[in-house]
Design a protein around this motif. Structure first.
Motif, PDB file in Angstrom:
ATOM      1  N   LYS A   1      95.113  40.507  10.218  1.00  0.00           N
ATOM      2  CA  LYS A   1      93.905  41.330  10.090  1.00  0.00           C
ATOM      3  C   LYS A   1      92.797  40.895  11.050  1.00  0.00           C
ATOM      4  CE  LYS A   1      90.743  43.049   6.566  1.00  0.00           C
ATOM      5  NZ  LYS A   1      90.223  42.844   5.218  1.00  0.00           N
ATOM      6  N   LYS A   2      92.515  39.596  11.126  1.00  0.00           N
ATOM      7  CA  LYS A   2      91.410  39.106  11.957  1.00  0.00           C
ATOM      8  C   LYS A   2      91.855  38.566  13.307  1.00  0.00           C
ATOM      9  CE  LYS A   2      87.930  39.939   9.250  1.00  0.00           C
ATOM     10  NZ  LYS A   2      86.850  40.829   9.643  1.00  0.00           N
ATOM     11  N   GLY A   3      93.143  38.394  13.499  1.00  0.00           N
ATOM     12  CA  GLY A   3      93.650  37.907  14.782  1.00  0.00           C
ATOM     13  C   GLY A   3      95.141  38.180  14.863  1.00  0.00           C
ATOM     14  N   LYS A   4      95.610  38.515  16.030  1.00  0.00           N
ATOM     15  CA  LYS A   4      97.037  38.827  16.210  1.00  0.00           C
ATOM     16  C   LYS A   4      97.870  37.577  16.484  1.00  0.00           C
ATOM     17  CE  LYS A   4      96.175  43.166  15.745  1.00  0.00           C
ATOM     18  NZ  LYS A   4      95.843  43.469  14.371  1.00  0.00           N
ATOM     19  N   SER A   5      97.219  36.522  16.991  1.00  0.00           N
ATOM     20  CA  SER A   5      97.940  35.281  17.274  1.00  0.00           C
ATOM     21  C   SER A   5      96.982  34.106  17.115  1.00  0.00           C
ATOM     22  CB  SER A   5      98.516  35.307  18.693  1.00  0.00           C
ATOM     23  OG  SER A   5      97.482  35.437  19.640  1.00  0.00           O
ATOM     24  N   LEU A   6      97.559  32.923  17.029  1.00  0.00           N
ATOM     25  CA  LEU A   6      96.720  31.728  16.926  1.00  0.00           C
ATOM     26  C   LEU A   6      95.932  31.568  18.228  1.00  0.00           C
ATOM     27  CD1 LEU A   6      99.284  29.275  15.302  1.00  0.00           C
ATOM     28  CD2 LEU A   6      97.350  30.390  14.169  1.00  0.00           C
ATOM     29  N   PRO A   7      94.647  31.246  18.131  1.00  0.00           N
ATOM     30  CA  PRO A   7      93.835  31.105  19.348  1.00  0.00           C
ATOM     31  C   PRO A   7      94.342  29.990  20.268  1.00  0.00           C
ATOM     32  CG  PRO A   7      92.448  31.188  17.395  1.00  0.00           C
ATOM     33  CD  PRO A   7      93.860  31.060  16.922  1.00  0.00           C
ATOM     34  N   GLU A   8      94.204  30.202  21.553  1.00  0.00           N
ATOM     35  CA  GLU A   8      94.680  29.259  22.563  1.00  0.00           C
ATOM     36  C   GLU A   8      94.082  27.863  22.373  1.00  0.00           C
ATOM     37  OE1 GLU A   8      97.016  27.752  25.256  1.00  0.00           O
ATOM     38  OE2 GLU A   8      97.189  29.844  24.636  1.00  0.00           O
ATOM     39  N   ARG A   9      92.795  27.794  22.033  1.00  0.00           N
ATOM     40  CA  ARG A   9      92.150  26.477  21.864  1.00  0.00           C
ATOM     41  C   ARG A   9      92.821  25.680  20.750  1.00  0.00           C
ATOM     42  NH1 ARG A   9      91.445  22.241  22.113  1.00  0.00           N
ATOM     43  NH2 ARG A   9      89.596  20.941  22.221  1.00  0.00           N
ATOM     44  N   LEU A  10      93.211  26.340  19.681  1.00  0.00           N
ATOM     45  CA  LEU A  10      93.932  25.680  18.587  1.00  0.00           C
ATOM     46  C   LEU A  10      95.334  25.278  19.042  1.00  0.00           C
ATOM     47  CD1 LEU A  10      94.314  24.907  15.556  1.00  0.00           C
ATOM     48  CD2 LEU A  10      95.109  27.263  15.223  1.00  0.00           C
ATOM     49  N   VAL A  11      96.022  26.178  19.707  1.00  0.00           N
ATOM     50  CA  VAL A  11      97.392  25.942  20.162  1.00  0.00           C
ATOM     51  C   VAL A  11      97.463  24.723  21.088  1.00  0.00           C
ATOM     52  CG1 VAL A  11      99.253  26.949  21.557  1.00  0.00           C
ATOM     53  CG2 VAL A  11      98.128  28.313  19.778  1.00  0.00           C
ATOM     54  N   GLU A  12      96.403  24.469  21.849  1.00  0.00           N
ATOM     55  CA  GLU A  12      96.363  23.292  22.732  1.00  0.00           C
ATOM     56  C   GLU A  12      96.478  21.985  21.951  1.00  0.00           C
ATOM     57  OE1 GLU A  12      92.715  23.308  24.995  1.00  0.00           O
ATOM     58  OE2 GLU A  12      93.123  25.315  25.793  1.00  0.00           O
ATOM     59  N   GLU A  13      95.933  21.941  20.746  1.00  0.00           N
ATOM     60  CA  GLU A  13      95.902  20.712  19.944  1.00  0.00           C
ATOM     61  C   GLU A  13      97.147  20.500  19.087  1.00  0.00           C
ATOM     62  OE1 GLU A  13      93.711  18.352  20.206  1.00  0.00           O
ATOM     63  OE2 GLU A  13      92.227  19.430  21.407  1.00  0.00           O
ATOM     64  N   LEU A  14      97.836  21.564  18.732  1.00  0.00           N
ATOM     65  CA  LEU A  14      98.938  21.454  17.777  1.00  0.00           C
ATOM     66  C   LEU A  14     100.100  20.551  18.216  1.00  0.00           C
ATOM     67  CD1 LEU A  14      98.946  25.117  16.444  1.00  0.00           C
ATOM     68  CD2 LEU A  14      98.175  23.059  15.217  1.00  0.00           C
ATOM     69  N   PRO A  15     100.509  20.571  19.488  1.00  0.00           N
ATOM     70  CA  PRO A  15     101.644  19.708  19.869  1.00  0.00           C
ATOM     71  C   PRO A  15     101.379  18.211  19.704  1.00  0.00           C
ATOM     72  CG  PRO A  15     101.311  21.430  21.512  1.00  0.00           C
ATOM     73  CD  PRO A  15     100.126  21.474  20.580  1.00  0.00           C
ATOM     74  N   SER A  16     100.133  17.785  19.767  1.00  0.00           N
ATOM     75  CA  SER A  16      99.829  16.351  19.647  1.00  0.00           C
ATOM     76  C   SER A  16      99.451  15.940  18.221  1.00  0.00           C
ATOM     77  CB  SER A  16      98.702  15.970  20.617  1.00  0.00           C
ATOM     78  OG  SER A  16      97.513  16.674  20.292  1.00  0.00           O
ATOM     79  N   ALA A  17      99.560  16.864  17.274  1.00  0.00           N
ATOM     80  CA  ALA A  17      99.211  16.563  15.882  1.00  0.00           C
ATOM     81  C   ALA A  17     100.334  15.803  15.179  1.00  0.00           C
ATOM     82  CB  ALA A  17      98.905  17.855  15.127  1.00  0.00           C
ATOM     83  N   ASP A  18      99.938  14.880  14.301  1.00  0.00           N
ATOM     84  CA  ASP A  18     100.897  14.194  13.442  1.00  0.00           C
ATOM     85  C   ASP A  18     101.096  14.942  12.130  1.00  0.00           C
ATOM     86  OD1 ASP A  18     101.353  11.825  15.099  1.00  0.00           O
ATOM     87  OD2 ASP A  18      99.245  11.393  14.697  1.00  0.00           O
ATOM     88  N   ALA A  19     100.150  15.845  11.812  1.00  0.00           N
ATOM     89  CA  ALA A  19     100.227  16.695  10.625  1.00  0.00           C
ATOM     90  C   ALA A  19      99.287  17.876  10.844  1.00  0.00           C
ATOM     91  CB  ALA A  19      99.822  15.933   9.364  1.00  0.00           C
ATOM     92  N   ILE A  20      99.598  18.976  10.156  1.00  0.00           N
ATOM     93  CA  ILE A  20      98.744  20.163  10.177  1.00  0.00           C
ATOM     94  C   ILE A  20      98.397  20.489   8.730  1.00  0.00           C
ATOM     95  CG2 ILE A  20      98.582  22.613  10.790  1.00  0.00           C
ATOM     96  CD1 ILE A  20     100.824  22.068  12.890  1.00  0.00           C
ATOM     97  N   ILE A  21      97.118  20.779   8.498  1.00  0.00           N
ATOM     98  CA  ILE A  21      96.651  21.171   7.165  1.00  0.00           C
ATOM     99  C   ILE A  21      95.994  22.540   7.268  1.00  0.00           C
ATOM    100  CG2 ILE A  21      94.945  20.692   5.358  1.00  0.00           C
ATOM    101  CD1 ILE A  21      95.418  17.696   5.861  1.00  0.00           C
ATOM    102  N   HIS A  22      96.366  23.437   6.349  1.00  0.00           N
ATOM    103  CA  HIS A  22      95.755  24.775   6.267  1.00  0.00           C
ATOM    104  C   HIS A  22      95.271  24.960   4.833  1.00  0.00           C
ATOM    105  CE1 HIS A  22      95.143  29.074   6.334  1.00  0.00           C
ATOM    106  NE2 HIS A  22      95.608  29.193   7.583  1.00  0.00           N
ATOM    107  N   THR A  23      93.985  25.261   4.665  1.00  0.00           N
ATOM    108  CA  THR A  23      93.431  25.346   3.306  1.00  0.00           C
ATOM    109  C   THR A  23      93.254  26.781   2.809  1.00  0.00           C
ATOM    110  OG1 THR A  23      91.172  25.079   4.108  1.00  0.00           O
ATOM    111  CG2 THR A  23      92.324  23.084   3.398  1.00  0.00           C
ATOM    112  N   GLY A  24      94.197  27.622   3.118  1.00  0.00           N
ATOM    113  CA  GLY A  24      94.258  28.917   2.457  1.00  0.00           C
ATOM    114  C   GLY A  24      93.670  30.103   3.191  1.00  0.00           C
ATOM    115  N   ASP A  25      93.976  31.276   2.639  1.00  0.00           N
ATOM    116  CA  ASP A  25      93.722  32.572   3.267  1.00  0.00           C
ATOM    117  C   ASP A  25      94.473  32.671   4.589  1.00  0.00           C
ATOM    118  OD1 ASP A  25      92.278  33.411   1.095  1.00  0.00           O
ATOM    119  OD2 ASP A  25      90.394  33.716   2.149  1.00  0.00           O
ATOM    120  N   TRP A  26      95.761  32.365   4.473  1.00  0.00           N
ATOM    121  CA  TRP A  26      96.690  32.520   5.597  1.00  0.00           C
ATOM    122  C   TRP A  26      96.810  34.010   5.907  1.00  0.00           C
ATOM    123  CZ3 TRP A  26      99.913  28.024   6.712  1.00  0.00           C
ATOM    124  CH2 TRP A  26      99.805  26.992   5.767  1.00  0.00           C
ATOM    125  N   HIS A  27      96.931  34.797   4.839  1.00  0.00           N
ATOM    126  CA  HIS A  27      97.050  36.254   4.824  1.00  0.00           C
ATOM    127  C   HIS A  27      98.497  36.713   5.039  1.00  0.00           C
ATOM    128  CE1 HIS A  27      94.466  39.881   4.584  1.00  0.00           C
ATOM    129  NE2 HIS A  27      95.575  40.449   4.994  1.00  0.00           N
TER     130      HIS A  27
END
Length: 164
Positions: free
Chosen positions: A14-40
């Motif tokens: 609804k609010k975005g068709k894909s994960l924003p590029e700025r976020l995607v830049e950080e994900l490969p170097s993460a040791d964990a990912i946390i999402h606190t809801g309203d995934w949709h």
């Protein structure tokens, strides 16, 4: 040192068709990912899982059975020796922040991560860090979209990443 990428309120597609590029830049170097809801949508879950690190989360008020069957209303996880409470923060009366804190009343946590308000926040309440990453797709009245990066060492280092 452990690096955790924290996001909330993706409201996709609804609010975005894909994960924003700025976020995607950080994900490969993460040791964990946390999402606190309203995934949709479950597609967000599948997309985040592609990056490899463990994915922790809770469901929010717009999430249906597809998300609720995978993630709980709230949970406490332990990462790098820190007890972290996860909750979306929706409900009746009071502020989102107060509902999040009440969700872990009587529990010993070092950090409470919540979402719902789309308002980035870092503060302490009674020696417990409260952290809201904001939203990567729905900034509402904020000037920027945002997500969080936590670095767990001897202490918890929390930062917001703001982008347009």
């Amino acid at each position: 040192m452990m690096k955790i990428v924290v996001l909330s309120d993706t409201h996709m597609p609804k609010k975005g068709k894909s994960l924003p590029e700025r976020l995607v830049e950080e994900l490969p170097s993460a040791d964990a990912i946390i999402h606190t809801g309203d995934w949709h949508s479950k597609e967000v879950v599948e997309e985040l899982k592609k990056y490899g690190p463990p994915l922790y989360g809770v469901y929010g008020n717009v999430d249906g059975e597809d998300i609720q069957s995978v993630f709980p209303y709230k949970q406490t996880i332990e990462l790098n020796g820190f007890r972290i409470g996860l909750i979306h923060g929706h409900g009746e009366k009071k502020t989102t922040e107060k509902r999040a804190v009440e969700g872990f009343k009587g529990e010993e946590v070092d950090l409470i991560i919540f979402g719902h308000s789309h308002l980035p926040l870092t503060r302490y309440m009674n020696k417990v860090m409260l952290f809201n990453p904001g939203s990567v797709t729905d900034k509402r009245k904020m000037p920027y979209y945002s997500f969080g990066i936590l670095r767990l060492e001897e202490n918890i280092h929390a930062e917001h990443v703001f982008f347009t």
